[in-house]
Design an enzyme around this catalytic site. Sequence first.
Site, PDB file in Angstrom:
ATOM      1  N   LYS A   1       0.839  -1.198   0.000  1.00  0.00           N
ATOM      2  CA  LYS A   1       0.000   0.000   0.000  1.00  0.00           C
ATOM      3  C   LYS A   1       0.874   1.248   0.000  1.00  0.00           C
ATOM      4  CE  LYS A   1      -3.442   2.915   0.920  1.00  0.00           C
ATOM      5  NZ  LYS A   1      -4.010   3.004   2.266  1.00  0.00           N
TER       6      LYS A   1
ATOM      7  N   ASP B   1     -12.863   1.756   3.821  1.00  0.00           N
ATOM      8  CA  ASP B   1     -11.923   2.555   4.614  1.00  0.00           C
ATOM      9  C   ASP B   1     -12.350   2.609   6.074  1.00  0.00           C
ATOM     10  OD1 ASP B   1      -9.523   3.798   4.890  1.00  0.00           O
ATOM     11  OD2 ASP B   1     -10.049   5.624   3.786  1.00  0.00           O
TER      12      ASP B   1
HETATM   13 ZN   LIG Z   1      -7.552   3.828   3.927  1.00  0.00          ZN
END
Ligand SMILES: [Zn+2]
Length: 413
Positions: free
Chosen positions: A185, A316
């Site tokens: 990420k 998220d």
């Molecule tokens: Zn995130």
Amino acid sequence: MKQRIEAEQLIPGTGRPVANGAVIVEDDRIAYAGPAADAPASPDATVVRARAVMPGMWDAHGHFMGLRSTDFTFLPQEPIALRAARITTDLRRALDAGFTSVRETGGLGIHFVQAIEEGSVEGPNIYAAGTTLSTTGGHADLHGLPRSWVVDFGHMGGEFRLCDGPSECARAAREQLRRNAKLIKVCASGGVLSDVDHPIHQQFTNAELRAIVEVAGMADRVVAAHCHGKPGIMAALEAGAKTIEHGSFLDEEAAVAMRESGAILVPTRTIFAELLDQGHMLPDYALKKLQATVDRHGEAIILAREAGVTIAAGTDVAMSGTDMPDSWGKNGRELELLVKLGFDPLEAIEAATALGPTTLGPQAPRSGVLAEGYDADILTLDVDPLADISALAQPEHITGVWKAGRRVKNLEG
Ligand SMILES: [Zn+2]
């Protein structure tokens, strides 16, 4: 062990729904899914009947952080063990919400993979990125704290890793592979919950992004790029990132580039809605950035969908506790929010099931579909989610959850 789940509505994850369907599970695999009338006889199977059956859902963008504040500067100030204790409840909430798989785009989840596998705690399958990679001053830096604190925090197993220059970026990616991360990420643009950086600005140079994608690719891992602004989106795509997270300011040119390269958008509408609902809980800088981004974000999702970009559902979600916004257990809200933006309910379900594994590229498991040979990750409901998509945001309607053929939620007593 054989189990047979019969339902008035069978939603396979991809393709058309089947009226009066049956799913037959043998051990941890699906042996049959289709019309009940065509199902092989299974006299020795335990039988469950439900209104609807579908694959266990995927959250393609979540964070296990055990955080009880929207201010990330708290992250290094609380012991990791305390935050981990909170996460054990978040794992349970994810299962109860029907989420059997989480692609964790940075967080403590990498430590929970083993604990879940060995049975020490109950939780979904976690495909973890390990530590989020950020530039100095980038989205995953804590701008108000001394840089050395943030660096120490990263080295102690905290969520953020600062790296600058292609060689340090390559090293930071290798550190995550060393921990058996299933993806990498990066923050390719500024963010909303970080203090001084701007969501539109590109973070990481093209050369830095290329270095990270190259290292990840050699190990068959994809790179997930946090991007709001277009410069970061274009740079991430050019470097070969597989997924664009958020994508708030993507325009037509960016959407076409995504479609052409086969990149997937993970829009995370939930965090925008959740934080806006409880804006008073945000630091001032974050609320201002959120208000400047949220409308454009909705338009970007619509534009991407119309351009034919593949969209996988991610939330998220990051906080712990039902009293907190954007907290674990609320993951099902994403489907409702996508439908509000014009998605067909079946399409929203596909985004949260069959398309989830595709965000992992070569690391994708056989999951997210009710079909022979797939992982027996399944959920049942007492309402038909094609008639009322909001049912998937209400765990009380999710009557059963199976993970690898084992029933981990049972509201029928
Ligand atoms: Zn995130």
